[in-house]
Each structure stands twice: as structure tokens, then as C-alpha cells.
Design an enzyme around this catalytic site. Structure first.
Site, PDB file in Angstrom:
ATOM      1  N   HIS A 136       0.820  -1.216   0.000  1.00  0.00           N
ATOM      2  CA  HIS A 136       0.000   0.000   0.000  1.00  0.00           C
ATOM      3  C   HIS A 136       0.852   1.262   0.000  1.00  0.00           C
ATOM      4  O   HIS A 136       2.042   1.234   0.326  1.00  0.00           O
ATOM      5  CB  HIS A 136      -0.901   0.043   1.246  1.00  0.00           C
ATOM      6  CG  HIS A 136      -2.112  -0.830   1.130  1.00  0.00           C
ATOM      7  ND1 HIS A 136      -2.079  -2.178   1.393  1.00  0.00           N
ATOM      8  CD2 HIS A 136      -3.403  -0.546   0.767  1.00  0.00           C
ATOM      9  CE1 HIS A 136      -3.295  -2.697   1.209  1.00  0.00           C
ATOM     10  NE2 HIS A 136      -4.110  -1.727   0.827  1.00  0.00           N
ATOM     11  N   LYS A 140      -1.160   5.115   4.561  1.00  0.00           N
ATOM     12  CA  LYS A 140      -2.170   4.247   5.181  1.00  0.00           C
ATOM     13  C   LYS A 140      -1.879   4.149   6.675  1.00  0.00           C
ATOM     14  O   LYS A 140      -0.732   3.910   7.063  1.00  0.00           O
ATOM     15  CB  LYS A 140      -2.119   2.857   4.524  1.00  0.00           C
ATOM     16  CG  LYS A 140      -3.138   1.882   5.063  1.00  0.00           C
ATOM     17  CD  LYS A 140      -3.245   0.654   4.165  1.00  0.00           C
ATOM     18  CE  LYS A 140      -4.183  -0.394   4.751  1.00  0.00           C
ATOM     19  NZ  LYS A 140      -5.530   0.116   5.057  1.00  0.00           N
TER      20      LYS A 140
HETATM   21  N1  NDP Z   1     -13.153  -0.942   2.008  1.00  0.00           N
HETATM   22  C1  NDP Z   1     -12.441  -0.461   0.992  1.00  0.00           C
HETATM   23  O1  NDP Z   1     -12.636  -0.826  -0.182  1.00  0.00           O
HETATM   24  C2  NDP Z   1     -11.390   0.547   1.278  1.00  0.00           C
HETATM   25  C3  NDP Z   1     -11.134   0.903   2.573  1.00  0.00           C
HETATM   26  N2  NDP Z   1     -10.239   1.883   2.856  1.00  0.00           N
HETATM   27  C4  NDP Z   1     -10.166   2.273   4.252  1.00  0.00           C
HETATM   28  O2  NDP Z   1     -10.879   3.510   4.386  1.00  0.00           O
HETATM   29  C5  NDP Z   1     -10.323   4.264   5.456  1.00  0.00           C
HETATM   30  C6  NDP Z   1     -10.008   5.656   4.960  1.00  0.00           C
HETATM   31  O3  NDP Z   1      -8.953   5.585   4.027  1.00  0.00           O
HETATM   32  P1  NDP Z   1      -8.428   6.921   3.302  1.00  0.00           P
HETATM   33  O4  NDP Z   1      -9.564   7.625   2.633  1.00  0.00           O
HETATM   34  O5  NDP Z   1      -7.240   6.519   2.522  1.00  0.00           O
HETATM   35  O6  NDP Z   1      -7.962   7.758   4.579  1.00  0.00           O
HETATM   36  P2  NDP Z   1      -7.867   9.356   4.738  1.00  0.00           P
HETATM   37  O7  NDP Z   1      -7.004   9.601   5.931  1.00  0.00           O
HETATM   38  O8  NDP Z   1      -7.505   9.981   3.436  1.00  0.00           O
HETATM   39  O9  NDP Z   1      -9.379   9.801   5.053  1.00  0.00           O
HETATM   40  C7  NDP Z   1     -10.014   9.674   6.305  1.00  0.00           C
HETATM   41  C8  NDP Z   1     -10.821  10.950   6.512  1.00  0.00           C
HETATM   42  O10 NDP Z   1     -11.671  10.782   7.633  1.00  0.00           O
HETATM   43  C9  NDP Z   1     -11.618  11.985   8.394  1.00  0.00           C
HETATM   44  N3  NDP Z   1     -12.106  11.776   9.755  1.00  0.00           N
HETATM   45  C10 NDP Z   1     -11.408  11.486  10.888  1.00  0.00           C
HETATM   46  N4  NDP Z   1     -12.244  11.390  11.937  1.00  0.00           N
HETATM   47  C11 NDP Z   1     -13.501  11.628  11.449  1.00  0.00           C
HETATM   48  C12 NDP Z   1     -14.792  11.654  12.046  1.00  0.00           C
HETATM   49  N5  NDP Z   1     -14.980  11.448  13.358  1.00  0.00           N
HETATM   50  N6  NDP Z   1     -15.855  11.933  11.250  1.00  0.00           N
HETATM   51  C13 NDP Z   1     -15.706  12.153   9.934  1.00  0.00           C
HETATM   52  N7  NDP Z   1     -14.505  12.154   9.314  1.00  0.00           N
HETATM   53  C14 NDP Z   1     -13.420  11.873  10.075  1.00  0.00           C
HETATM   54  C15 NDP Z   1     -10.153  12.368   8.304  1.00  0.00           C
HETATM   55  O11 NDP Z   1      -9.944  13.719   8.712  1.00  0.00           O
HETATM   56  P3  NDP Z   1      -8.480  14.109   9.346  1.00  0.00           P
HETATM   57  O12 NDP Z   1      -7.474  13.767   8.277  1.00  0.00           O
HETATM   58  O13 NDP Z   1      -8.625  15.572   9.615  1.00  0.00           O
HETATM   59  O14 NDP Z   1      -8.345  13.251  10.573  1.00  0.00           O
HETATM   60  C16 NDP Z   1      -9.906  12.161   6.812  1.00  0.00           C
HETATM   61  O15 NDP Z   1     -10.338  13.263   6.031  1.00  0.00           O
HETATM   62  C17 NDP Z   1      -9.117   3.461   5.959  1.00  0.00           C
HETATM   63  O16 NDP Z   1      -9.522   2.698   7.065  1.00  0.00           O
HETATM   64  C18 NDP Z   1      -8.783   2.554   4.779  1.00  0.00           C
HETATM   65  O17 NDP Z   1      -8.141   1.378   5.180  1.00  0.00           O
HETATM   66  C19 NDP Z   1      -9.541   2.507   1.878  1.00  0.00           C
HETATM   67  C20 NDP Z   1      -9.699   2.158   0.574  1.00  0.00           C
HETATM   68  C21 NDP Z   1     -10.650   1.155   0.154  1.00  0.00           C
HETATM   69  O1  LIG Z   2      -6.063   2.218   3.081  1.00  0.00           O
HETATM   70  C1  LIG Z   2      -6.220   1.814   1.910  1.00  0.00           C
HETATM   71  O2  LIG Z   2      -5.768   2.428   0.944  1.00  0.00           O
HETATM   72  C2  LIG Z   2      -6.956   0.564   1.693  1.00  0.00           C
HETATM   73  N1  LIG Z   2      -7.509  -0.007   2.723  1.00  0.00           N
HETATM   74  C3  LIG Z   2      -8.304  -1.184   2.705  1.00  0.00           C
HETATM   75  C4  LIG Z   2      -7.659  -2.265   3.532  1.00  0.00           C
HETATM   76  O3  LIG Z   2      -7.063  -1.968   4.575  1.00  0.00           O
HETATM   77  O4  LIG Z   2      -7.798  -3.438   3.168  1.00  0.00           O
HETATM   78  C5  LIG Z   2      -8.698  -1.607   1.306  1.00  0.00           C
HETATM   79  C6  LIG Z   2      -7.647  -1.373   0.280  1.00  0.00           C
HETATM   80  O5  LIG Z   2      -6.615  -2.286   0.485  1.00  0.00           O
HETATM   81  C7  LIG Z   2      -7.139   0.056   0.326  1.00  0.00           C
END
Ligand code: NDP
Ligand SMILES: O=C(O)C1=N[C@H](C(=O)O)C[C@H](O)C1
Length: 251
Positions: A136, A140
Site C-alpha cells: 500500500h 495508510k
Molecule cells: N473498504 C475499501 O474498499 C477501502 C477501505 N479503505 C479504508 O478507508 C479508510 C479511509 O482511508 P483513506 O480515505 O485513505 O484515509 P484518509 O485519511 O484519506 O481519510 C479519512 C478521513 O476521515 C476523516 N475523519 C477522521 N475522523 C472523522 C470523524 N470522526 N468523522 C468524519 N470524518 C473523520 C479524516 O480527517 P483528518 O485527516 O482531519 O483526521 C480524513 O479526512 C481506511 O480505514 C482505509 O483502510 C480505503 C480504501 C478502500
Molecule cells: O487504506 C487503503 O488504501 C486501503 N484499505 C483497505 C484495507 O485496509 O484493506 C482496502 C484497500 O486495500 C485500500
């Protein structure tokens, strides 16, 4: 025309949340009614009349978000990782008091990743050795990935069902971590590298042969068809669903 599904996005300023916001705005049957990020009041979701909330926030807040949304009668699609069996059980129990509300938690919404997990479970019983490598971007927050954990748990269950012995492994490590993490007896290795998005390899080995199942998400748009499918289906799936595979006909 039937009523639009009113959608709220939590974590809307993040990498995934911002992509979900655009996907919802572009979908003719969905309406974006709220986009919240850190510091915003969750009450805005109900004030906006959302039917479904999509959570791509951080592992430390996602469970509390889900409980609050379930209390408010809002269906939830959760992509945030970090869920363990105990947290899922708490949500399942909570939903028992809220008939009609649906929650979908999926560690990966990319079709290819769901198929990777499916194929890995099918292949697991035929190989003596198996290891999972996830790769990744370095921003992350968690390791190993939720997908890698889910993959390893599925492989371990398939091996148990087939009555296989433990995978052969080193008896000593001269440096902690050299053999990765142990998830239900399956080794999981996490790589963090600038330039990567989200990638996974399942390596299966027998004497004289190897099967590699690999999936690459090069762009976060890869997750959007799965997220939108979840948004459309979760209102008709009361209770807790874990994994997008339950919404797909994988045969
Ligand atoms: N299921 C799937 O297919 C996928 C899952 N993921 C998962 O999604 C999650 C997010 O990933 P990613 O977008 O890369 O992470 P980011 O850090 O880019 O985004 C997370 C966002 O959530 C905000 N946040 C934090 N606390 C809160 C809250 N209480 N309420 C609302 N927003 C909040 C953060 O703000 P701030 O930065 O100010 O804290 C940030 O803007 C991870 O757990 C990742 O593993 C990612 C890709 C695919
Ligand atoms: O944080 C990410 O980017 C991703 N998170 C998810 C995970 O933890 O499995 C899904 C994907 O791998 C991207």
C-alpha cells in the site's frame, strides 16, 4: 421515476471519501445530502434526511459512528478498516434492537479484490504453504490491511475445513517481524511504498510449483462500483453483512 436514495458521506475530505462524494454526485439514482469530515456533527446526517451513510473515516471512530447512525435509523456502508470480531458482534447485537436497519462492513469494495479472496479460499485446500503480501501507499494508517486480514481468515477457515496441517514455518526468527504477522496461522506481510495505491498477493506453494493470485487497485475509482452497489442494496438487507461477496453471485 422512483425516489432518489439520499446519501451522506463521512470522511468526505479524505482520499476515499472525496472519491465517494464524486461517485454519488454522478449517480442518477443517488443524491448527496451531507458530506462530513473530522469535527463535523454527526447529527447533520439525520438533519439532512439521509437514508444511507457511507463511512470512510479512521479505525478509531468508525464503530462509534455506526452505533450512532443505527440509533438514528440510518443504514450504513462501512469501508473503514480496523474491525475485529468483538466490534462486529457489538454492531450485530445493536442491530437486533433496530429491525429494518442494515449495516454493510466490507474491507475491500474492488471487484478484483473480492474475487482474489474468493479464489484464495477455493485454492487454499490444495496447497501445503500459503502467505499473503499486501502492498500500500505509505499514508495508510493501519497494518496489515483489512483486506489481508480478511483474506488470511478465509484461507485459514478453508484449510481447517479441509483438515490440513499447519503451514510449514521457520522455527526461529533472529529479528522480530521477519516472518510477518500471524493471522489464524497464515503469515501476512505489509509493504508501504510511495507510488502504490492498494495491492495484494496470495502466494500458494507445493513441492515444485507456485500459484500466485494478485490484485492491483491503481486508482480509488476501482472501489466505487462496489460502494455504490452497497448503497443501493443495504436498505434491503437488515442486520449486519460483512464482506461485499454476499452481494455478488460468485457461484
Ligand atoms: N473498504 C475499501 O474498499 C477501502 C477501505 N479503505 C479504508 O478507508 C479508510 C479511509 O482511508 P483513506 O480515505 O485513505 O484515509 P484518509 O485519511 O484519506 O481519510 C479519512 C478521513 O476521515 C476523516 N475523519 C477522521 N475522523 C472523522 C470523524 N470522526 N468523522 C468524519 N470524518 C473523520 C479524516 O480527517 P483528518 O485527516 O482531519 O483526521 C480524513 O479526512 C481506511 O480505514 C482505509 O483502510 C480505503 C480504501 C478502500
Ligand atoms: O487504506 C487503503 O488504501 C486501503 N484499505 C483497505 C484495507 O485496509 O484493506 C482496502 C484497500 O486495500 C485500500
Amino acid at each position: 421515476m422512483s425516489e432518489l436514495i439520499r446519501v451522506a458521506v463521512l470522511g468526505a475530505a479524505g482520499r476515499m471519501g472525496a472519491t465517494v462524494v464524486r461517485a454519488v454526485q454522478d449517480a442518477p439514482d443517488l443524491e448527496l445530502v451531507a458530506a462530513l469530515d473530522a469535527g463535523d456533527d454527526l447529527a447533520r446526517v439525520t438533519a439532512a434526511g439521509a437514508h444511507v451513510a457511507v463511512d470512510f473515516t479512521v479505525p478509531s471512530v468508525t464503530e462509534a459512528n455506526v452505533h450512532a447512525l443505527v440509533d438514528a435509523g440510518v443504514h450504513v456502508v462501512v469501508g473503514t478498516t480496523g474491525w475485529d470480531d468483538e466490534a462486529l458482534a457489538r454492531v450485530r447485537d445493536h442491530l437486533a434492537d433496530r429491525p429494518g436497519v442494515g449495516v454493510l462492513v466490507a474491507p475491500n469494495f474492488a471487484l478484483g479484490a473480492v474475487l482474489t479472496m474468493h479464489f484464495a479460499r477455493q485454492a487454499a485446500r490444495w496447497f501445503e504453504s500459503v502467505e499473503v503480501v499486501e502492498l500500500h501507499h505509505p499514508d495508510k494508517v493501519d497494518a496489515p490491511s483489512g483486506t489481508a486480514r480478511h483474506t488470511a481468515q478465509g484461507i485459514a477457515a478453508a484449510r481447517r475445513a479441509a483438515g490440513l496441517d499447519a503451514v510449514p514455518d521457520a522455527t526461529t526468527q533472529s529479528l522480530d517481524g521477519a516472518r510477518g504477522a500471524d493471522v489464524d496461522g497464515v503469515r501476512v506481510h505489509a509493504v508501504r511504498l510511495r507510488g502504490l495505491v492498494a495491492h495484494e498477493e496470495v502466494l500458494l506453494g507445493n513441492a515444485g510449483e507456485q500459484l500466485t493470485i494478485r490484485h492491483d487497485s491503481f486508482d480509488r475509482v476501482s472501489f466505487m462500483p462496489g460502494v455504490l452497489l452497497g448503497v443501493r442494496r443495504v436498505p434491503a438487507r437488515p442486520g449486519l453483512t460483512v464482506g461485499l461477496e454476499h452481494l455478488l453471485d460468485l457461484g
